[in-house]
Design a protein around this motif. Structure first.
Motif, PDB file in Angstrom:
ATOM      1  N   ALA A 166       0.825  -1.123  -0.027  1.00 50.94           N
ATOM      2  CA  ALA A 166      -0.035  -0.008   0.086  1.00 50.94           C
ATOM      3  C   ALA A 166       0.726   1.301   0.242  1.00 50.94           C
ATOM      4  O   ALA A 166       1.723   1.591   0.869  1.00 50.94           O
ATOM      5  N   PRO A 167       0.828   2.078  -1.204  1.00 53.79           N
ATOM      6  CA  PRO A 167       1.566   3.335  -0.943  1.00 53.79           C
ATOM      7  C   PRO A 167       1.307   4.502   0.163  1.00 53.79           C
ATOM      8  O   PRO A 167       2.339   4.999   0.189  1.00 53.79           O
ATOM      9  N   ALA A 168       0.275   4.076   0.669  1.00 47.27           N
ATOM     10  CA  ALA A 168      -0.235   5.195   1.736  1.00 47.27           C
ATOM     11  C   ALA A 168       0.859   4.725   2.875  1.00 47.27           C
ATOM     12  O   ALA A 168       1.078   5.591   3.786  1.00 47.27           O
ATOM     13  N   SER A 169       1.397   3.710   2.770  1.00 40.86           N
ATOM     14  CA  SER A 169       2.273   3.353   4.143  1.00 40.86           C
ATOM     15  C   SER A 169       3.711   3.956   3.962  1.00 40.86           C
ATOM     16  O   SER A 169       4.446   3.963   4.802  1.00 40.86           O
ATOM     17  N   PHE A 170       4.144   4.525   2.803  1.00 38.79           N
ATOM     18  CA  PHE A 170       5.386   4.569   2.462  1.00 38.79           C
ATOM     19  C   PHE A 170       5.820   5.994   3.249  1.00 38.79           C
ATOM     20  O   PHE A 170       5.039   6.818   3.278  1.00 38.79           O
ATOM     21  N   PRO A 171       6.874   5.766   3.965  1.00 43.14           N
ATOM     22  CA  PRO A 171       7.268   7.109   4.547  1.00 43.14           C
ATOM     23  C   PRO A 171       8.159   8.265   4.075  1.00 43.14           C
ATOM     24  O   PRO A 171       9.203   8.317   3.924  1.00 43.14           O
ATOM     25  N   LEU A 172       7.220   8.809   3.258  1.00 43.11           N
ATOM     26  CA  LEU A 172       7.782   9.984   2.460  1.00 43.11           C
ATOM     27  C   LEU A 172       8.565  11.022   3.084  1.00 43.11           C
ATOM     28  O   LEU A 172       9.799  11.017   2.590  1.00 43.11           O
ATOM     29  N   ASP A 173       7.982  11.635   4.206  1.00 42.45           N
ATOM     30  CA  ASP A 173       8.865  12.612   4.695  1.00 42.45           C
ATOM     31  C   ASP A 173      10.044  12.185   5.358  1.00 42.45           C
ATOM     32  O   ASP A 173      11.169  12.740   5.040  1.00 42.45           O
ATOM     33  N   LYS A 174      10.091  10.811   5.722  1.00 46.86           N
ATOM     34  CA  LYS A 174      11.279  10.488   6.506  1.00 46.86           C
ATOM     35  C   LYS A 174      12.315  10.224   5.271  1.00 46.86           C
ATOM     36  O   LYS A 174      13.441  10.430   5.421  1.00 46.86           O
ATOM     37  N   ILE A 175      11.846   9.493   4.176  1.00 48.75           N
ATOM     38  CA  ILE A 175      12.826   9.377   3.136  1.00 48.75           C
ATOM     39  C   ILE A 175      13.357  10.685   2.735  1.00 48.75           C
ATOM     40  O   ILE A 175      14.626  10.596   2.234  1.00 48.75           O
ATOM     41  N   ALA A 176      12.561  11.690   2.517  1.00 53.16           N
ATOM     42  CA  ALA A 176      12.972  12.977   1.963  1.00 53.16           C
ATOM     43  C   ALA A 176      14.122  13.380   3.155  1.00 53.16           C
ATOM     44  O   ALA A 176      15.129  13.948   2.328  1.00 53.16           O
ATOM     45  N   GLU A 177      13.816  13.448   4.069  1.00 56.46           N
ATOM     46  CA  GLU A 177      14.737  13.837   5.334  1.00 56.46           C
ATOM     47  C   GLU A 177      16.108  13.128   5.283  1.00 56.46           C
ATOM     48  O   GLU A 177      17.153  13.778   5.432  1.00 56.46           O
ATOM     49  N   ILE A 178      15.737  11.816   5.290  1.00 55.92           N
ATOM     50  CA  ILE A 178      17.145  10.891   5.313  1.00 55.92           C
ATOM     51  C   ILE A 178      18.086  10.930   4.025  1.00 55.92           C
ATOM     52  O   ILE A 178      19.235  11.128   4.116  1.00 55.92           O
TER      53      ILE A 178
END
Lengths: 401, 401
Positions: free
Chosen positions: B42-54
């Motif tokens: 489920a793409p809703a689960s992808f931690p977008l903000d965390k990935i951007a920050e990391i």
């Protein structure tokens, strides 16, 4: 008792060895060694800020897609950018003729997978790119080498070899060439030889694998026609990569070819890794769509041109008589020849004692030739290291002479 | 005249076909179709903000390394994190026993490469993961299927099969199992069967490939011991992946195994793609080192648990008598059985006419069995789509009955 796996291995595993270069690179990791051995791009050229900015954009604008699985053939946006990119060189390809791969090494592996059964024949250059030899070796192919001169693979000798093989009922599955600033030799094949190459594939019913990671990195002189552009008969697969014109750490490259062959490569890639990272592909597509790739290539060319100049000057200044080298008009490497009686493998120990490293030329030969040759990389060492490293190498050579 | 490539292809290319699932997914891309066919997180689960920050951190702190080539075996930092990760389950591995791959699909391909010559025997489950079948098929292996029940591969039938093969002088190169919330069936193998599996590999001199992408996604019940943990004899390679517990778009997975086998896989990977993207590996290593993977898994489990509940309730409510299904305690899939006389392939047209899709069970059988079965995915469709899709599917089944 520990169980032995010998009876379980495939025959290619029994034959496989670690890459000499990569094992070497581990040994010479001491900081005092100046290494001309690697083939790494200069990290100073990596556009860090742009990549950070573009990654933020990708996540913001299409994060859920970029972090999901994607199509095996690659992100359509990236493939469209590459179709446009090809057009600037007069190469006409459709979207269906483009496949995204994990570096060109995967392109080589895919070529091996779709064409090679155990023992199958193919033709390579002498010397040839070691990653190509490794990939084809992993399919247990039979490789026939055709010597280069300063204009790349000699077409007269290729014709001779093809005729000789045909006499034995052997048709090579393909002819593998790195036509532009070849790794390892640095030489470039002129357009007339490329035309002759296409003629010979038609005469002998085979195809060409054109592996061209360095073509965009021309410092001077005129660019010959891409081989794929000269082909009217669907006989060329061309491999290109972002590793040398953007950065290697995204592991992105691409193949152009006839739709049927690309489609076979797509099927093979499905079983290999489903798809290349959509995240990385979105970054590369955005980098291209913002027109940054041209600028990035200019930055890299300026940097490597200066480094090549430094290496050529240092060779001129320090090398003893009897040592010669190529003068590549672009790319990352040049090729040095010691006097016939010398052995670059024997020299290596003395070189390391002098804190300088290179790759022995025999590693690039499918026939164990090239004992008196070596590959020198000028993209990775710093501008300070290049003259000093060449001086150390010359000292080692003089001592061994 | 267009040149024909037929004489140039390898025999595996002649045999290869595009994945039924992936081709199917293209056909059912109409927005009105509710698809239980894919296997997408489920793409809703992808931690977008965390990935951007990391990603920003990675570029800032180690950009030049992350964007350069890296070691074939993988980023040592990521491998160290995975060694620690293994320890939480009591799995003891050294750094040299860890290999980073481009998704578990590449792990399967590497297993094929190091063990399989044309015609080589191996044992798979009935049904089995289609990507495994595809990978081993690309090496032209001979696959022997052993049926599952609700507790995974039946060990009595495995023993029978191994004895039968031994009688013919055949030793399987390996036994391939997906022991946790299997794709496609959703069933989990209990610890006693896993122990028996290890005993049988010792008795019959073979090994196990434990492919476990879903193990961390347990909603309820107790986790059996990982097979690799039960092995004292170096007979297990375990494949795990970030695709189902983080996101698939980075294409990162890993293999644990005996040092000798991992080393063979490293050599094979060198010729396949040199290394997995160091950029992506740095992102995953940082995500883990910040303790975010555990939290991410909790988010995903909560989401999928709810979706599984919705699917089970809807099946209960709508399915006619004669249809049964598994009740997986975790993972992404469940498995439905139609009455014996029905054919899920024939039903498919009616289902599509009702705007609902699934994967026909026969695609997961190396022996063309499973005609009356289907795989239903509950991770990707939305919470609104699940009950509606099941209702549509039930309508199609009732009509066809």
């Amino acid at each position: 008792m520990v169980f032995s796996y010998e009876n379980l291995y495939s025959s290619s595993t029994a034959r496989a060895k670690r890459s000499e270069i990569r094992e070497l690179l581990k040994l010479i990791a001491r900081p005092e060694v100046i290494s001309f051995a690697g083939g790494l791009p200069a990290p100073a050229s990596f556009p860090l800020d742009k990549i950070a900015e573009i990654t933020r954009q990708v996540i913001e604008e299409s994060g859920p897609q970029a972090l999901q699985y994607g199509p095996t053939e690659g992100d359509p946006k990236l493939r469209e950018e590459l179709v446009k990119w090809a057009a600037k060189d007069g190469i006409e390809v459709d979207l269906e003729q483009v496949l995204i791969t994990n570096g060109s090494q995967q392109g080589l592996d895919l070529v091996g997978k779709i064409f090679l059964d155990v023992g199958d024949p193919l033709v390579v250059e002498l010397p040839s790119y070691i990653g190509g030899l490794q990939a084809f070796n992993s399919y247990q192919a039979t490789m026939y080498g055709v010597p280069q001169d300063d204009l790349g693979m000699r077409m007269d000798l290729l014709e001779e070899k093809l005729a000789e093989l045909k006499g034995k009922g052997i048709i090579p599955k393909f002819i593998y060439v790195v036509p532009d600033f070849q790794n390892p030799s640095g030489v470039t094949m002129p357009t007339d030889r490329r035309k002759r190459l296409i003629e010979l594939t038609m005469e002998y019913d085979t195809i060409v694998i054109e592996d061209s990671p360095y073509r965009e990195l021309r410092f001077e002189g005129e660019q010959p026609e891409p081989i794929i552009k000269l082909d009217k008969d669907g006989r060329v697969i061309t491999l290109s990569t972002f590793s040398k014109i953007f950065c290697p750490g995204l592991r992105l490259a691409w193949a152009f070819g006839p739709e049927e062959l690309i489609s076979k490569m797509v099927v093979a890639k499905q079983s290999m890794d489903l798809c290349s990272p959509p995240f990385n592909q979105a970054i590369a597509a955005t980098f291209m769509s913002q027109g940054l790739l041209h600028k990035q290539i200019d930055v890299i060319k300026e940097l490597y041109y200066k480094k090549r100049q430094l290496m050529l000057s240092a060779l001129e200044e320090h090398m003893p008589e009897g040592v010669s080298w190529t003068r590549p008009e672009g790319g990352l490497f040049l090729w040095a020849r010691l006097p016939e009686h010398m052995d670059a493998k024997e020299l290596f120990e003395e070189a390391i004692a002098n804190n300088v490293a290179y790759v022995v030329g025999s590693a690039f030969h499918c026939d164990e030739g090239g004992k008196n040759t070596m590959r020198l990389n000028f993209s990775y060492p710093s501008e300070e290291q290049i003259p000093e490293g060449v001086k150390r190498l010359a000292t080692a050579i003089k001592k061994t002479m």
